[in-house]
Design a protein around this motif. Structure first.
Motif, PDB file in Angstrom:
ATOM      1  N   VAL A  42       7.466  11.047  -5.178  1.00  0.00           N
ATOM      2  CA  VAL A  42       6.970  11.318  -3.829  1.00  0.00           C
ATOM      3  C   VAL A  42       6.400  10.014  -3.262  1.00  0.00           C
ATOM      4  CG1 VAL A  42       5.416  12.691  -2.408  1.00  0.00           C
ATOM      5  CG2 VAL A  42       6.429  13.685  -4.487  1.00  0.00           C
ATOM      6  N   ILE A  43       6.894   9.613  -2.106  1.00  0.00           N
ATOM      7  CA  ILE A  43       6.540   8.325  -1.504  1.00  0.00           C
ATOM      8  C   ILE A  43       5.780   8.568  -0.205  1.00  0.00           C
ATOM      9  CG2 ILE A  43       7.426   6.127  -0.627  1.00  0.00           C
ATOM     10  CD1 ILE A  43       9.952   6.622  -2.295  1.00  0.00           C
ATOM     11  N   ASN A  44       4.681   7.819  -0.034  1.00  0.00           N
ATOM     12  CA  ASN A  44       3.880   7.865   1.186  1.00  0.00           C
ATOM     13  C   ASN A  44       3.480   6.452   1.580  1.00  0.00           C
ATOM     14  OD1 ASN A  44       3.044  10.820   2.044  1.00  0.00           O
ATOM     15  ND2 ASN A  44       3.003  10.777  -0.216  1.00  0.00           N
ATOM     16  N   GLY A  45       3.512   6.177   2.871  1.00  0.00           N
ATOM     17  CA  GLY A  45       3.079   4.863   3.323  1.00  0.00           C
ATOM     18  C   GLY A  45       3.593   4.530   4.706  1.00  0.00           C
ATOM     19  N   ARG A  46       3.473   3.265   5.048  1.00  0.00           N
ATOM     20  CA  ARG A  46       3.934   2.768   6.343  1.00  0.00           C
ATOM     21  C   ARG A  46       4.722   1.484   6.115  1.00  0.00           C
ATOM     22  NH1 ARG A  46      -0.931   1.783  10.156  1.00  0.00           N
ATOM     23  NH2 ARG A  46       0.749   1.543  11.687  1.00  0.00           N
ATOM     24  N   LYS A  47       5.680   1.234   6.971  1.00  0.00           N
ATOM     25  CA  LYS A  47       6.474   0.015   6.897  1.00  0.00           C
ATOM     26  C   LYS A  47       6.673  -0.538   8.306  1.00  0.00           C
ATOM     27  CE  LYS A  47       7.354   0.259   2.414  1.00  0.00           C
ATOM     28  NZ  LYS A  47       6.937  -0.790   1.443  1.00  0.00           N
ATOM     29  N   THR A  48       6.914  -1.833   8.411  1.00  0.00           N
ATOM     30  CA  THR A  48       7.119  -2.441   9.719  1.00  0.00           C
ATOM     31  C   THR A  48       8.140  -3.571   9.633  1.00  0.00           C
ATOM     32  OG1 THR A  48       5.959  -3.263  11.689  1.00  0.00           O
ATOM     33  CG2 THR A  48       5.319  -4.222   9.582  1.00  0.00           C
ATOM     34  N   PHE A  49       8.704  -3.911  10.770  1.00  0.00           N
ATOM     35  CA  PHE A  49       9.778  -4.911  10.855  1.00  0.00           C
ATOM     36  C   PHE A  49      10.910  -4.584   9.877  1.00  0.00           C
ATOM     37  CE2 PHE A  49       6.021  -7.457  12.286  1.00  0.00           C
ATOM     38  CZ  PHE A  49       6.394  -7.519  13.627  1.00  0.00           C
ATOM     39  N   ILE A  50      11.266  -3.302   9.830  1.00  0.00           N
ATOM     40  CA  ILE A  50      12.338  -2.863   8.943  1.00  0.00           C
ATOM     41  C   ILE A  50      13.654  -2.951   9.714  1.00  0.00           C
ATOM     42  CG2 ILE A  50      13.167  -1.070   7.405  1.00  0.00           C
ATOM     43  CD1 ILE A  50      10.428  -2.420   6.688  1.00  0.00           C
ATOM     44  N   THR A  51      14.360  -4.026   9.474  1.00  0.00           N
ATOM     45  CA  THR A  51      15.561  -4.342  10.235  1.00  0.00           C
ATOM     46  C   THR A  51      16.637  -3.284  10.033  1.00  0.00           C
ATOM     47  OG1 THR A  51      15.080  -6.698  10.025  1.00  0.00           O
ATOM     48  CG2 THR A  51      17.334  -6.095  10.642  1.00  0.00           C
ATOM     49  N   LYS A  56       0.811  -1.215   0.000  1.00  0.00           N
ATOM     50  CA  LYS A  56       0.000   0.000   0.000  1.00  0.00           C
ATOM     51  C   LYS A  56       0.847   1.269   0.000  1.00  0.00           C
ATOM     52  CE  LYS A  56      -3.748   0.123   2.460  1.00  0.00           C
ATOM     53  NZ  LYS A  56      -4.682   0.110   3.618  1.00  0.00           N
ATOM     54  N   THR A  57       2.115   1.172   0.289  1.00  0.00           N
ATOM     55  CA  THR A  57       2.990   2.336   0.178  1.00  0.00           C
ATOM     56  C   THR A  57       3.065   2.730  -1.288  1.00  0.00           C
ATOM     57  OG1 THR A  57       4.285   1.694   2.104  1.00  0.00           O
ATOM     58  CG2 THR A  57       5.334   3.186   0.539  1.00  0.00           C
ATOM     59  N   THR A  58       2.861   4.015  -1.579  1.00  0.00           N
ATOM     60  CA  THR A  58       2.754   4.465  -2.973  1.00  0.00           C
ATOM     61  C   THR A  58       3.889   5.420  -3.338  1.00  0.00           C
ATOM     62  OG1 THR A  58       1.366   6.358  -2.351  1.00  0.00           O
ATOM     63  CG2 THR A  58       0.248   4.277  -2.905  1.00  0.00           C
ATOM     64  N   CYS A  59       4.138   5.476  -4.625  1.00  0.00           N
ATOM     65  CA  CYS A  59       5.057   6.469  -5.161  1.00  0.00           C
ATOM     66  C   CYS A  59       4.427   7.096  -6.411  1.00  0.00           C
ATOM     67  CB  CYS A  59       6.421   5.852  -5.490  1.00  0.00           C
ATOM     68  SG  CYS A  59       6.381   4.507  -6.703  1.00  0.00           S
ATOM     69  N   GLU A 113       6.164   9.982   4.994  1.00  0.00           N
ATOM     70  CA  GLU A 113       5.228  11.052   4.653  1.00  0.00           C
ATOM     71  C   GLU A 113       5.885  12.043   3.697  1.00  0.00           C
ATOM     72  OE1 GLU A 113       2.158  14.171   6.894  1.00  0.00           O
ATOM     73  OE2 GLU A 113       3.518  12.889   8.061  1.00  0.00           O
ATOM     74  N   ASN A 114       5.425  11.996   2.446  1.00  0.00           N
ATOM     75  CA  ASN A 114       5.922  12.907   1.404  1.00  0.00           C
ATOM     76  C   ASN A 114       7.452  12.874   1.292  1.00  0.00           C
ATOM     77  OD1 ASN A 114       3.307  13.804   0.684  1.00  0.00           O
ATOM     78  ND2 ASN A 114       3.320  15.302   2.352  1.00  0.00           N
ATOM     79  N   LEU A 115       7.975  11.687   1.220  1.00  0.00           N
ATOM     80  CA  LEU A 115       9.411  11.516   0.997  1.00  0.00           C
ATOM     81  C   LEU A 115       9.710  11.809  -0.465  1.00  0.00           C
ATOM     82  CD1 LEU A 115      12.284  10.514   1.774  1.00  0.00           C
ATOM     83  CD2 LEU A 115      11.492   8.199   1.185  1.00  0.00           C
ATOM     84  N   ARG A 116      10.551  12.785  -0.715  1.00  0.00           N
ATOM     85  CA  ARG A 116      10.890  13.170  -2.086  1.00  0.00           C
ATOM     86  C   ARG A 116      12.250  12.578  -2.457  1.00  0.00           C
ATOM     87  NH1 ARG A 116       8.176  16.825  -4.967  1.00  0.00           N
ATOM     88  NH2 ARG A 116       6.280  17.669  -3.983  1.00  0.00           N
TER      89      ARG A 116
END
Length: 399
Positions: free
Chosen positions: A157-166, A146-149, A224-227
């Motif tokens: 521009v990237i928006n989304g959530r991530k988990t268990f990111i080692t 579901k993370t989009t670019c 959030e709005n990673l460019r």
């Protein structure tokens, strides 16, 4: 292993001597973070020693070429003889897999900017793929991403959530995967190389987990709005899932290599204990139940070595090895779980204490059975292939 060069064996011997003589004493070092993982201060101190010993990033040669997968196996198994060994030698996850991916897909400019400092052991990296379950995001099923670019001029521009990111906390390089609906991506995923930290990436939580070998832990975070400049896309747009396969098959096999090394050491510790400890008039190893567990360990270690070598040979042939790496991951992770459990059982009360690495190896292997795809997902994938093969055979008979 007939396809392993004398050079690779020499590197492996140097790595083993370094890990046993220099790194094992650091296992009692108190420099740990809030969830028990080594701090970056400790990691960098050990890497300086590895650099001086000529065993830093030993699987990548001075000219930038990689050892073959079979050669990598003999080296990474030795680096895994201590839980700290991969950190010291820069053969750890996720960095080893990220270096492999950037080396195979990245442009010369991206290699110079992002790969070179990783190979030199100057910092850590993270791979941003898995997403929170409570968000309905991607886990074992990457198609749920579901993370989009989206494109915005010469940036994404990237928006989304991530988990268990080692290792996200404290990393200097990130590989971020996001889904795109842009016309030139054909609905696929894209990968981006980013400098870390970045204000647009907010770490929400670093939970305590059963494993404690990975600096930075396994973070949950919000993007959030990673460019990101378009020039920092890794490879071609829309090919992210294909690139993930290039990375994942060797990376999951590398996990098998490193943790086999750890279980070999745990077995050595259990054997030493069983040959010294007396109970009921004789040493533990002379009691059939204990001796049988250690004999089973020896058999399983040999099976793991052969499975790793077989899968590595498939990868060296140029195949993606998706099926073979799934088989190896299931076989080796389950065998290592039994080895680690046997070691704890043989050592009794001592086996569940922090006096040796046996207790840690049990925890690390338990986590490994889930990471890089749980056993059940790999078996399900294999079952689908078996069904396709059966259907193909039936169609051939009918035709």
């Amino acid at each position: 292993m007939t396809d392993v060069s004398a050079r690779a064996h020499e590197i492996a011997c140097k790595v083993e001597a370094f890990v046993r003589e220099t790194i094992v004493p650091f296992e009692k070092d108190a420099r740990r973070d809030h969830h028990g993982a080594p701090t970056d201060e400790l990691v960098m101190e050990m890497r300086a020693l590895a650099r001086s010993a000529g065993v830093l990033t030993p699987h990548i040669l001075d000219d930038g070429s990689h050892l073959t997968q079979r050669e990598t196996a003999v080296v990474l198994i030795k680096s895994g003889l201590s839980p700290l060994g991969p950190l010291a030698c820069n053969t750890m996850a996720p960095d080893e897999g990220n270096m492999y991916l950037i080396g195979h897909v990245g442009s010369s400019e991206l290699k110079e900017r992002f790969l070179k400092p990783l190979v030199e052991g100057k910092g850590r990296s993270a791979f941003f793929m898995t997403e929170p379950a409570d968000w309905g995001g991607a886990g074992s099923d990457p198609s749920m991403m579901k993370t989009t670019c989206r494109k915005d001029g010469n940036q994404w521009v990237i928006n989304g959530r991530k988990t268990f990111i080692t290792g996200a906390q404290g990393a200097m390089v990130g590989i971020v995967m996001a889904a795109s609906d842009e016309e030139d991506t054909r609905g696929g995923a894209c990968m981006f190389l980013v400098d870390l930290p970045d204000d647009a990436i907010r770490i929400d939580e670093v939970p305590n987990t059963i494993d404690t070998s990975m600096p930075g832990g396994h973070a949950t975070l919000t993007i959030e709005n990673l460019r990101v400049p378009a020039s920092q896309m890794l490879g071609e747009p829309g090919e992210g899932f294909r690139y993930a396969q290039i990375r994942l098959s060797p990376a999951r096999l590398s996990h098998c290599m490193r943790w086999l090394g750890g279980c070999i050491r745990a077995h050595e510790i259990a054997v030493d204990y069983a040959c010294r400890r007396q109970a009921f008039g004789k040493t533990l190893i002379d009691h059939e139940g204990v001796g049988f567990m250690l004999a089973e360990n020896r058999i399983l270690i040999q099976q793991c070595e052969l499975m790793i070598d077989w899968c590595a040979g498939v990868l060296d042939s140029g195949s993606l090895g998706t099926v073979e790496s799934s088989m190896a991951k299931v076989s080796v992770s389950e065998a290592l779980m039994k080895i680690a459990d046997n070691c704890v059982q043989v050592m009794g009360g001592t086996g569940v204490t922090e006096r040796t690495i046996v207790e840690q190896m049990f925890r690390e292997i338990r986590a490994f059975r889930i990471y890089d795809g749980p056993t059940e997902v790999h078996k399900w994938s294999l079952a689908k292939k078996i069904k396709r093969e059966w259907k193909h055979a039936q169609d051939a008979k009918a035709g």
